[in-house]
Write a protein that holds these residues in place. Structure first.
Motif, PDB file in Angstrom:
ATOM      1  N   GLN A 286       0.825  -1.207   0.000  1.00 54.30           N
ATOM      2  CA  GLN A 286       0.000   0.000   0.000  1.00 54.30           C
ATOM      3  C   GLN A 286       0.860   1.259   0.000  1.00 54.30           C
ATOM      4  OE1 GLN A 286      -3.152   0.646  -0.294  1.00 54.30           O
ATOM      5  NE2 GLN A 286      -3.737   2.436   0.898  1.00 54.30           N
ATOM      6  N   GLY A 287       1.888   1.267   0.833  1.00 53.49           N
ATOM      7  CA  GLY A 287       2.749   2.447   0.917  1.00 53.49           C
ATOM      8  C   GLY A 287       3.467   2.736  -0.385  1.00 53.49           C
ATOM      9  N   ALA A 288       3.936   1.691  -1.048  1.00 51.97           N
ATOM     10  CA  ALA A 288       4.612   1.890  -2.338  1.00 51.97           C
ATOM     11  C   ALA A 288       3.660   2.500  -3.353  1.00 51.97           C
ATOM     12  CB  ALA A 288       5.160   0.563  -2.843  1.00 51.97           C
ATOM     13  N   ALA A 289       2.403   2.064  -3.341  1.00 54.53           N
ATOM     14  CA  ALA A 289       1.421   2.611  -4.270  1.00 54.53           C
ATOM     15  C   ALA A 289       1.129   4.070  -3.958  1.00 54.53           C
ATOM     16  CB  ALA A 289       0.135   1.788  -4.212  1.00 54.53           C
ATOM     17  N   ILE A 290       1.123   4.446  -2.681  1.00 49.30           N
ATOM     18  CA  ILE A 290       0.904   5.851  -2.307  1.00 49.30           C
ATOM     19  C   ILE A 290       2.096   6.696  -2.723  1.00 49.30           C
ATOM     20  CG2 ILE A 290       0.575   7.435  -0.372  1.00 49.30           C
ATOM     21  CD1 ILE A 290      -0.935   5.198   1.074  1.00 49.30           C
ATOM     22  N   VAL A 291       3.308   6.179  -2.526  1.00 52.71           N
ATOM     23  CA  VAL A 291       4.515   6.900  -2.970  1.00 52.71           C
ATOM     24  C   VAL A 291       4.422   7.195  -4.462  1.00 52.71           C
ATOM     25  CG1 VAL A 291       7.001   6.698  -3.340  1.00 52.71           C
ATOM     26  CG2 VAL A 291       6.013   6.050  -1.139  1.00 52.71           C
ATOM     27  N   SER A 292       4.006   6.212  -5.238  1.00 52.36           N
ATOM     28  CA  SER A 292       3.872   6.403  -6.690  1.00 52.36           C
ATOM     29  C   SER A 292       2.771   7.412  -7.010  1.00 52.36           C
ATOM     30  CB  SER A 292       3.573   5.062  -7.366  1.00 52.36           C
ATOM     31  OG  SER A 292       4.647   4.164  -7.223  1.00 52.36           O
ATOM     32  N   ALA A 293       1.655   7.354  -6.278  1.00 58.93           N
ATOM     33  CA  ALA A 293       0.559   8.288  -6.513  1.00 58.93           C
ATOM     34  C   ALA A 293       0.970   9.718  -6.174  1.00 58.93           C
ATOM     35  CB  ALA A 293      -0.659   7.873  -5.688  1.00 58.93           C
ATOM     36  N   LEU A 294       1.756   9.881  -5.130  1.00 55.03           N
ATOM     37  CA  LEU A 294       2.258  11.213  -4.793  1.00 55.03           C
ATOM     38  C   LEU A 294       3.216  11.714  -5.867  1.00 55.03           C
ATOM     39  CD1 LEU A 294       2.904  10.823  -0.953  1.00 55.03           C
ATOM     40  CD2 LEU A 294       1.226  12.342  -2.027  1.00 55.03           C
ATOM     41  N   ALA A 295       4.095  10.855  -6.352  1.00 50.83           N
ATOM     42  CA  ALA A 295       5.041  11.248  -7.402  1.00 50.83           C
ATOM     43  C   ALA A 295       4.303  11.680  -8.657  1.00 50.83           C
ATOM     44  CB  ALA A 295       5.990  10.092  -7.702  1.00 50.83           C
ATOM     45  N   ALA A 296       3.193  10.997  -8.971  1.00 48.55           N
ATOM     46  CA  ALA A 296       2.398  11.372 -10.139  1.00 48.55           C
ATOM     47  C   ALA A 296       1.765  12.750  -9.970  1.00 48.55           C
ATOM     48  CB  ALA A 296       1.309  10.336 -10.384  1.00 48.55           C
ATOM     49  N   ARG A 297       1.646  13.211  -8.724  1.00 51.78           N
ATOM     50  CA  ARG A 297       1.107  14.542  -8.426  1.00 51.78           C
ATOM     51  C   ARG A 297       2.205  15.569  -8.245  1.00 51.78           C
ATOM     52  NH1 ARG A 297      -2.229  10.693  -7.155  1.00 51.78           N
ATOM     53  NH2 ARG A 297      -4.483  10.984  -6.890  1.00 51.78           N
ATOM     54  N   GLY A 298       3.419  15.193  -8.563  1.00 49.88           N
ATOM     55  CA  GLY A 298       4.544  16.114  -8.475  1.00 49.88           C
ATOM     56  C   GLY A 298       5.205  16.173  -7.119  1.00 49.88           C
ATOM     57  N   ILE A 299       4.871  15.234  -6.231  1.00 54.16           N
ATOM     58  CA  ILE A 299       5.466  15.200  -4.895  1.00 54.16           C
ATOM     59  C   ILE A 299       6.290  13.926  -4.793  1.00 54.16           C
ATOM     60  CG2 ILE A 299       5.014  15.258  -2.420  1.00 54.16           C
ATOM     61  CD1 ILE A 299       2.284  16.472  -3.056  1.00 54.16           C
ATOM     62  N   GLY A 300       7.553  14.026  -5.132  1.00 52.96           N
ATOM     63  CA  GLY A 300       8.407  12.847  -5.196  1.00 52.96           C
ATOM     64  C   GLY A 300       9.261  12.667  -3.965  1.00 52.96           C
ATOM     65  N   GLY A 301       9.888  11.505  -3.880  1.00 50.80           N
ATOM     66  CA  GLY A 301      10.872  11.247  -2.835  1.00 50.80           C
ATOM     67  C   GLY A 301      10.318  11.008  -1.454  1.00 50.80           C
ATOM     68  N   LYS A 302       9.039  10.653  -1.325  1.00 52.63           N
ATOM     69  CA  LYS A 302       8.468  10.443  -0.003  1.00 52.63           C
ATOM     70  C   LYS A 302       8.693   9.015   0.471  1.00 52.63           C
ATOM     71  CE  LYS A 302       7.306  14.620   0.390  1.00 52.63           C
ATOM     72  NZ  LYS A 302       8.085  15.473   1.338  1.00 52.63           N
ATOM     73  N   HIS A 303       8.760   8.888   1.787  1.00 44.71           N
ATOM     74  CA  HIS A 303       8.967   7.599   2.437  1.00 44.71           C
ATOM     75  C   HIS A 303       7.873   7.409   3.482  1.00 44.71           C
ATOM     76  CE1 HIS A 303      13.116   7.039   0.779  1.00 44.71           C
ATOM     77  NE2 HIS A 303      12.995   8.356   0.646  1.00 44.71           N
ATOM     78  N   PHE A 304       7.855   6.234   4.111  1.00 46.47           N
ATOM     79  CA  PHE A 304       6.812   6.005   5.103  1.00 46.47           C
ATOM     80  C   PHE A 304       7.302   5.096   6.217  1.00 46.47           C
ATOM     81  CE2 PHE A 304       6.270   2.962   1.650  1.00 46.47           C
ATOM     82  CZ  PHE A 304       5.930   1.759   2.239  1.00 46.47           C
ATOM     83  N   VAL A 305       6.552   5.136   7.322  1.00 43.99           N
ATOM     84  CA  VAL A 305       6.766   4.227   8.438  1.00 43.99           C
ATOM     85  C   VAL A 305       5.491   3.405   8.614  1.00 43.99           C
ATOM     86  CG1 VAL A 305       8.427   5.709   9.615  1.00 43.99           C
ATOM     87  CG2 VAL A 305       5.985   5.929  10.147  1.00 43.99           C
ATOM     88  N   ILE A 306       5.632   2.224   9.202  1.00 41.75           N
ATOM     89  CA  ILE A 306       4.497   1.335   9.433  1.00 41.75           C
ATOM     90  C   ILE A 306       4.426   1.005  10.916  1.00 41.75           C
ATOM     91  CG2 ILE A 306       3.431  -0.894   8.906  1.00 41.75           C
ATOM     92  CD1 ILE A 306       4.998  -0.901   6.284  1.00 41.75           C
ATOM     93  N   ASP A 307       3.265   1.230  11.515  1.00 42.62           N
ATOM     94  CA  ASP A 307       3.067   0.842  12.906  1.00 42.62           C
ATOM     95  C   ASP A 307       2.887  -0.666  12.980  1.00 42.62           C
ATOM     96  OD1 ASP A 307       2.495   1.022  15.685  1.00 42.62           O
ATOM     97  OD2 ASP A 307       0.371   0.854  15.226  1.00 42.62           O
TER      98      ASP A 307
END
Length: 413
Positions: A286-307
């Motif tokens: 899920q996180g990888a798909a969100i990273v890609s969706a953000l990049a498609a909106r011009g917001i690249g290079g994001k990372h995430f943490v998982i609880d």
């Protein structure tokens, strides 16, 4: 999937709220806790210890240390290296997990150690940390030597001052002003300390539509955006992650839209599974798909943490609702055996070394998921507290022990 219609129940002023459908779903976050609000366990299991309301005089547990350099695929990981602070019962007033661990013996003590000696988040709310001294007092408690390499984890939770049950009532101007003042004070308390900030768990509720949504989603998202930018501008060593729901909640596109409106461009990225019990492997995807969706909106290079605090027997909201209904989701059931079931068990311990072979094998990650974790996942973190009633308060020995005893990840502790 069919819509899940929950049953209403009362909501306290401290932050407990109505159960809600899968579009929003129930949450299991910490509410506005104060020392006076914590109650003793029945039968006097935990008598008051040598603690004060704003901290703890108990010995400080050893921090969790790591060796090795950041992964080549994620060289800028702000959570890598150094050590992670462990809480010694701050705000528990002698009636919490750490005190219970210290007083236990034998196998019970060994089980409690699995949780009590791990880095976990202290939840800062707009009531328990509004006073200017609260945040610096906590940082001094868990990092008395002001070690610049020690990481402290907090969750900043203030969008629901009247509880999520009152989410249909718009925030007043006074409440909005109070929120901004509180964020400024938390930021001042953090200063240049090395801190992981999980910003606004259950922010994803503001992405919901229909009867379970909020009346003023853009107002609350703008407040989160203010907080994200303020931390960015004033706390150079704060790694901030915005809540983005879980793998069984928002679609990646919905999550990306929410994050964009809420200021993810000012943060390191986002967090997943703070308020659900879903499998870590599913949240990696899920996180990888969100990273890609953000990049498609011009917001690249994001990372995430998982609880991962309570995902040892990972299950979805729909699976729980189909078996038990929707009103009991927060109060996860105690495990009674080693076989997989819908119950409360510790997930993998906190670490930034998410691609270690032991973790990959224990979580059953595919090769793609392992590569994704090394590249995009800054850490597995413990933001929720499965040893608490309703994941909020008070502490429950009868939840803490089986959660540790029946975790499938015992070899990792």
């Amino acid at each position: 999937m069919r819509r899940l219609t929950p049953r209403n129940r009362n909501v306290s002023a401290s932050g407990r709220r109505l159960p809600i459908s899968r579009d929003v779903r129930l949450t299991k976050k910490v509410t506005a806790l104060t020392a006076t609000a914590l109650v003793a366990l029945a039968g006097g299991l935990l008598a008051p210890d040598a603690a004060r309301a704003d901290g703890s005089r108990l010995p400080l547990p050893a921090p969790k240390t790591f060796s090795g350099a950041p992964y080549a695929a994620n060289p800028t990981n702000p959570l890598a290296g150094g050590s992670w602070a462990v809480n010694n019962g701050f705000w528990e007033n002698g009636r919490g997990l750490y005190t219970d661990y210290r007083r236990a013996a034998g196998t019970t003590k060994a089980y409690l150690a699995r949780a009590a000696l791990q880095p976990s988040a202290l939840w800062l709310t707009s009531t328990n940390s509004f006073t200017r001294t609260k945040v610096p007092d906590y940082l001094r408690t868990v990092n008395p030597s002001s070690d610049p390499a020690k990481l402290v984890t907090v969750a900043v939770f203030g969008l629901w001052p009247r509880g999520e049950g009152a989410r249909h009532s718009p925030l007043t101007r006074r409440q909005q002003t109070h929120y901004r003042t509180w964020i400024r004070r938390v930021s001042a308390g953090i200063g240049r300390s090395r801190v992981l900030v999980a910003l606004e768990p259950d922010l994803a509720i503001t992405a919901n539509r229909g009867s379970d949504g909020v009346r003023d989603p853009l107002v609350r998202q703008s407040l989160t955006r203010f907080a994200a930018q303020y931390f960015h501008d004033h706390n150079p060593r704060a790694a901030v992650y915005l809540d983005a729901g879980a793998s069984d909640w928002l679609s990646p596109g919905q999550a990306a839209d929410l994050l964009q409106r809420s200021g993810v461009q000012f943060t390191r990225g986002f967090s997943l599974d703070i308020t659900h019990y879903t499998r870590t492997s599913d949240n990696i995807t899920q996180g990888a798909a969100i990273v890609s969706a953000l990049a498609a909106r011009g917001i690249g290079g994001k990372h995430f943490v998982i609880d991962t605090a309570d995902s040892g027997r990972g299950y979805t909201y729909a699976q729980w609702a189909a078996r038990f209904g929707t009103s009991t989701y927060d109060n996860s059931r105690r495990c009674s055996g080693a076989q997989p079931t819908l119950c409360n068990a510790l997930g993998v311990p906190p670490t930034w070394q998410v691609a270690q072979p032991a973790y990959v094998q224990a979580l059953g990650l595919t090769a793609v998921q392992a590569q994704t974790a090394a590249r995009d996942v800054d850490a597995y973190v413990w933001l929720t507290r499965p040893w608490m009633l309703n994941q909020a308060s008070p502490y429950r020995h009868t939840k803490a022990v089986p959660a540790a005893q029946f975790t499938p990840f015992g070899s990792l502790f």
